[in-house]
Motif scaffolding. Structure first.
Motif, mmCIF file in Angstrom:
data_model
loop_
_atom_site.group_PDB
_atom_site.id
_atom_site.type_symbol
_atom_site.label_atom_id
_atom_site.label_comp_id
_atom_site.label_asym_id
_atom_site.label_seq_id
_atom_site.Cartn_x
_atom_site.Cartn_y
_atom_site.Cartn_z
ATOM 1 N N ARG A 208 78.819 58.816 -59.866
ATOM 2 C CA ARG A 208 79.859 58.969 -61.384
ATOM 3 C C ARG A 208 78.840 59.499 -62.908
ATOM 4 O O ARG A 208 78.008 58.795 -62.993
ATOM 5 C CB ARG A 208 80.354 57.772 -61.960
ATOM 6 N N TRP A 209 79.404 60.460 -63.711
ATOM 7 C CA TRP A 209 78.383 60.553 -64.656
ATOM 8 C C TRP A 209 80.224 60.839 -66.077
ATOM 9 O O TRP A 209 81.233 61.696 -65.588
ATOM 10 C CB TRP A 209 78.293 61.856 -64.893
ATOM 11 N N GLU A 210 79.874 60.237 -67.100
ATOM 12 C CA GLU A 210 80.842 59.965 -67.537
ATOM 13 C C GLU A 210 79.991 59.769 -69.066
ATOM 14 O O GLU A 210 79.643 58.389 -69.294
ATOM 15 C CB GLU A 210 81.549 59.279 -67.473
ATOM 16 N N GLY A 211 80.159 60.373 -69.786
ATOM 17 C CA GLY A 211 79.765 60.375 -71.421
ATOM 18 C C GLY A 211 78.680 60.297 -71.893
ATOM 19 O O GLY A 211 78.038 59.808 -72.314
ATOM 20 N N GLY A 212 77.863 61.427 -70.874
ATOM 21 C CA GLY A 212 76.325 61.731 -70.623
ATOM 22 C C GLY A 212 75.637 59.889 -69.799
ATOM 23 O O GLY A 212 74.642 60.102 -69.651
ATOM 24 N N GLN A 213 76.816 59.048 -69.165
ATOM 25 C CA GLN A 213 75.929 58.529 -68.558
ATOM 26 C C GLN A 213 76.553 58.117 -66.715
ATOM 27 O O GLN A 213 77.158 58.941 -66.620
ATOM 28 C CB GLN A 213 76.221 56.561 -68.824
ATOM 29 N N LEU A 214 74.914 58.054 -66.150
ATOM 30 C CA LEU A 214 74.693 58.312 -64.861
ATOM 31 C C LEU A 214 74.970 57.148 -63.999
ATOM 32 O O LEU A 214 73.618 56.120 -64.108
ATOM 33 C CB LEU A 214 73.736 58.990 -64.259
ATOM 34 N N SER A 215 76.031 56.560 -63.488
ATOM 35 C CA SER A 215 75.510 55.794 -62.309
ATOM 36 C C SER A 215 76.109 56.249 -60.421
ATOM 37 O O SER A 215 76.907 56.499 -60.491
ATOM 38 C CB SER A 215 77.085 54.431 -62.945
ATOM 39 N N ALA A 216 75.553 55.705 -60.252
ATOM 40 C CA ALA A 216 75.215 55.621 -58.621
ATOM 41 C C ALA A 216 73.881 54.309 -57.773
ATOM 42 O O ALA A 216 73.145 54.231 -58.002
ATOM 43 C CB ALA A 216 74.234 57.398 -58.416
ATOM 44 N N PRO A 217 74.089 54.858 -56.281
ATOM 45 C CA PRO A 217 73.799 53.516 -55.559
ATOM 46 C C PRO A 217 72.665 54.330 -55.291
ATOM 47 O O PRO A 217 72.590 55.612 -55.211
ATOM 48 C CB PRO A 217 74.710 53.515 -54.479
ATOM 49 N N PRO A 218 71.732 53.335 -54.314
ATOM 50 C CA PRO A 218 70.637 54.124 -54.095
ATOM 51 C C PRO A 218 70.625 55.487 -53.047
ATOM 52 O O PRO A 218 71.927 55.196 -52.224
ATOM 53 C CB PRO A 218 69.947 52.345 -53.085
ATOM 54 N N ALA A 219 69.911 56.076 -52.722
ATOM 55 C CA ALA A 219 70.271 57.598 -52.080
ATOM 56 C C ALA A 219 69.842 56.892 -49.825
ATOM 57 O O ALA A 219 69.014 55.848 -50.541
ATOM 58 C CB ALA A 219 69.336 58.212 -51.917
ATOM 59 N N PRO A 220 71.366 57.131 -49.402
ATOM 60 C CA PRO A 220 70.859 56.609 -48.157
ATOM 61 C C PRO A 220 69.239 57.002 -47.645
ATOM 62 O O PRO A 220 68.747 58.071 -47.436
ATOM 63 C CB PRO A 220 71.412 57.689 -47.047
ATOM 64 N N ALA A 221 68.396 56.215 -46.654
ATOM 65 C CA ALA A 221 67.528 55.675 -46.057
ATOM 66 C C ALA A 221 67.097 56.462 -45.148
ATOM 67 O O ALA A 221 66.617 57.580 -45.166
ATOM 68 C CB ALA A 221 66.792 54.347 -45.431
ATOM 69 N N GLY A 222 68.180 57.804 -44.869
ATOM 70 C CA GLY A 222 68.273 58.486 -42.841
ATOM 71 C C GLY A 222 67.602 59.935 -44.028
ATOM 72 O O GLY A 222 67.200 60.808 -43.339
ATOM 73 N N LEU A 223 67.947 60.152 -45.384
ATOM 74 C CA LEU A 223 67.454 61.409 -46.034
ATOM 75 C C LEU A 223 66.501 61.839 -45.579
ATOM 76 O O LEU A 223 66.431 63.137 -45.227
ATOM 77 C CB LEU A 223 68.415 61.795 -46.570
ATOM 78 N N ASP A 224 65.111 60.987 -45.728
ATOM 79 C CA ASP A 224 63.724 61.157 -44.950
ATOM 80 C C ASP A 224 64.214 61.983 -43.548
ATOM 81 O O ASP A 224 62.705 62.768 -43.657
ATOM 82 C CB ASP A 224 63.373 60.313 -45.439
ATOM 83 N N LEU A 225 63.821 61.117 -42.533
ATOM 84 C CA LEU A 225 64.408 61.808 -41.262
ATOM 85 C C LEU A 225 64.873 62.835 -41.097
ATOM 86 O O LEU A 225 64.408 64.234 -40.965
ATOM 87 C CB LEU A 225 65.015 61.000 -40.547
ATOM 88 N N VAL A 226 65.964 62.700 -42.088
ATOM 89 C CA VAL A 226 66.327 64.231 -42.398
ATOM 90 C C VAL A 226 65.792 66.138 -42.457
ATOM 91 O O VAL A 226 65.169 67.314 -42.358
ATOM 92 C CB VAL A 226 67.885 64.613 -43.314
ATOM 93 N N ARG A 227 64.862 65.277 -43.762
ATOM 94 C CA ARG A 227 64.092 66.367 -44.391
ATOM 95 C C ARG A 227 62.743 66.244 -44.120
ATOM 96 O O ARG A 227 62.565 68.135 -43.510
ATOM 97 C CB ARG A 227 63.550 65.673 -45.461
ATOM 98 N N ASN A 228 62.266 65.169 -42.488
ATOM 99 C CA ASN A 228 61.024 65.835 -41.790
ATOM 100 C C ASN A 228 61.557 66.557 -40.539
ATOM 101 O O ASN A 228 60.971 67.226 -40.236
ATOM 102 C CB ASN A 228 60.566 64.484 -41.687
ATOM 103 N N GLU A 229 62.683 66.606 -39.803
ATOM 104 C CA GLU A 229 62.732 67.086 -38.794
ATOM 105 C C GLU A 229 63.872 68.215 -38.505
ATOM 106 O O GLU A 229 63.671 69.257 -38.070
ATOM 107 C CB GLU A 229 63.864 66.104 -38.010
ATOM 108 N N LEU A 230 64.209 68.308 -40.325
ATOM 109 C CA LEU A 230 65.110 69.598 -39.812
ATOM 110 C C LEU A 230 64.636 71.191 -39.599
ATOM 111 O O LEU A 230 65.198 71.891 -39.273
ATOM 112 C CB LEU A 230 66.441 69.723 -41.875
ATOM 113 N N PRO A 231 64.066 71.489 -40.798
ATOM 114 C CA PRO A 231 63.112 72.807 -40.492
ATOM 115 C C PRO A 231 62.322 73.136 -38.844
ATOM 116 O O PRO A 231 63.058 73.934 -38.812
ATOM 117 C CB PRO A 231 62.150 72.406 -41.742
ATOM 118 N N ALA A 232 62.151 71.680 -38.221
ATOM 119 C CA ALA A 232 61.645 72.641 -37.399
ATOM 120 C C ALA A 232 63.434 72.311 -36.146
ATOM 121 O O ALA A 232 62.911 73.444 -35.417
ATOM 122 C CB ALA A 232 60.875 71.274 -36.353
#
Length: 274
Positions: A99-123
């Protein structure tokens, strides 16, 4: 106007704009679909049209699969105002997770599973052989998208990727969001419909318009119906996503048609007050 429901929603937005929420997707709606997602600049007349509407309505909201920072960067125009200049603008990125509003951004942590995707998606993509030529991986920080628009057979390559991408997403505890020549892997639990419902409740909206162009916007279309207030579903038309056009109250011709609709809406509001 294709439906009585849409006509009633439009009439309410024009007659009582102070209670209206105008929500829009970004890609394909405010900006054109292009081969390189990093070059999807906003329609040059869109920020000015949104600025004029913002003077009358309860809220202008951009709900996008992009990070808000990307929508802001691509919202720059060579001349005139930029997207960031829209008064009271709310940008909900990653389908509402950021959520971006008035120049301020708020967000939860990124999903941990994205590291697995980044590692395996190219292959996974390379395993397709020559069919994978032209596939582009877009890392959005909280999601990873696989684009096939630049392939020799975009639709065929997309179909070939659906099952292996879905299996990878399952292992990573992510969901797959299909779109126009793209498969996006992202965290579960949020979609554009939920994001829109939360905004409508937040401002006690009395009417709503949502404008989108892709399959991910169907959830927002459903939220317009479920909100139990007058509403309008607008499709930024494309032959690539017939499902959205079939569900729409209004179909316009891409981003130029969206801008024309916004300008006509503002004209109706101001002429009513004269």
């Amino acid at each position: 106007m294709r439906t009585d429901r849409g006509a009633a929603g439009m009439a309410m937005i024009v007659s009582e704009p102070a209670g209206a929420v105008i929500a829009l997707d970004f890609d394909g709606t405010l900006s054109p679909i292009v081969a390189d997602p990093s070059a999807a600049w906003i329609h040059p007349a869109a920020p000015a049209a949104l600025i004029r509407l913002a003077e009358h309505v309860a809220r202008i909201v951009v709900i996008t699969g992009r990070p808000p920072s990307t929508a802001i960067a691509l919202g720059d125009t060579p001349d005139g105002p930029d997207l960031i200049d829209v008064p009271g603008l709310l940008i909900l990125g990653h389908y509402g997770l950021e959520r971006w509003e008035g120049g301020q951004l708020s967000a939860p942590p990124a999903p941990a599973g994205l590291d697995l995707v980044r590692n395996e998606l190219p292959a996974l993509i390379a395993a397709l052989g020559p069919a994978a030529d032209g596939v582009k991986i877009e890392d959005k920080g909280r999601a990873v998208a696989v684009h096939t628009r630049n392939c020799a057979d975009p639709d065929g390559t997309l179909e070939a990727l659906r099952e292996p991408v879905a299996l990878l997403a399952g292992r990573a505890e992510l969901v797959v969001e299909p779109g126009r020549k793209v498969l996006e892997l992202r965290g579960p639990g949020m979609d554009k419909g939920r994001a829109l419902r939360e905004v409508l409740a937040e401002v006690s909206a009395r009417s709503v318009m949502f404008i989108g162009d892709d399959l991910g916007d169907l959830a927002a279309f459903a939220a317009v119906i479920e909100a139990d207030i007058p509403g309008v579903r607008v499709c930024s038309g494309s032959a690539e996503v017939a499902e959205l056009a079939e569900s729409a109250d209004v179909v316009v011709d891409g981003p130029p048609g969206v801008v024309a609709l916004l300008e006509a809406l503002h004209k109706s509001m101001t002429s009513r007050d004269q």
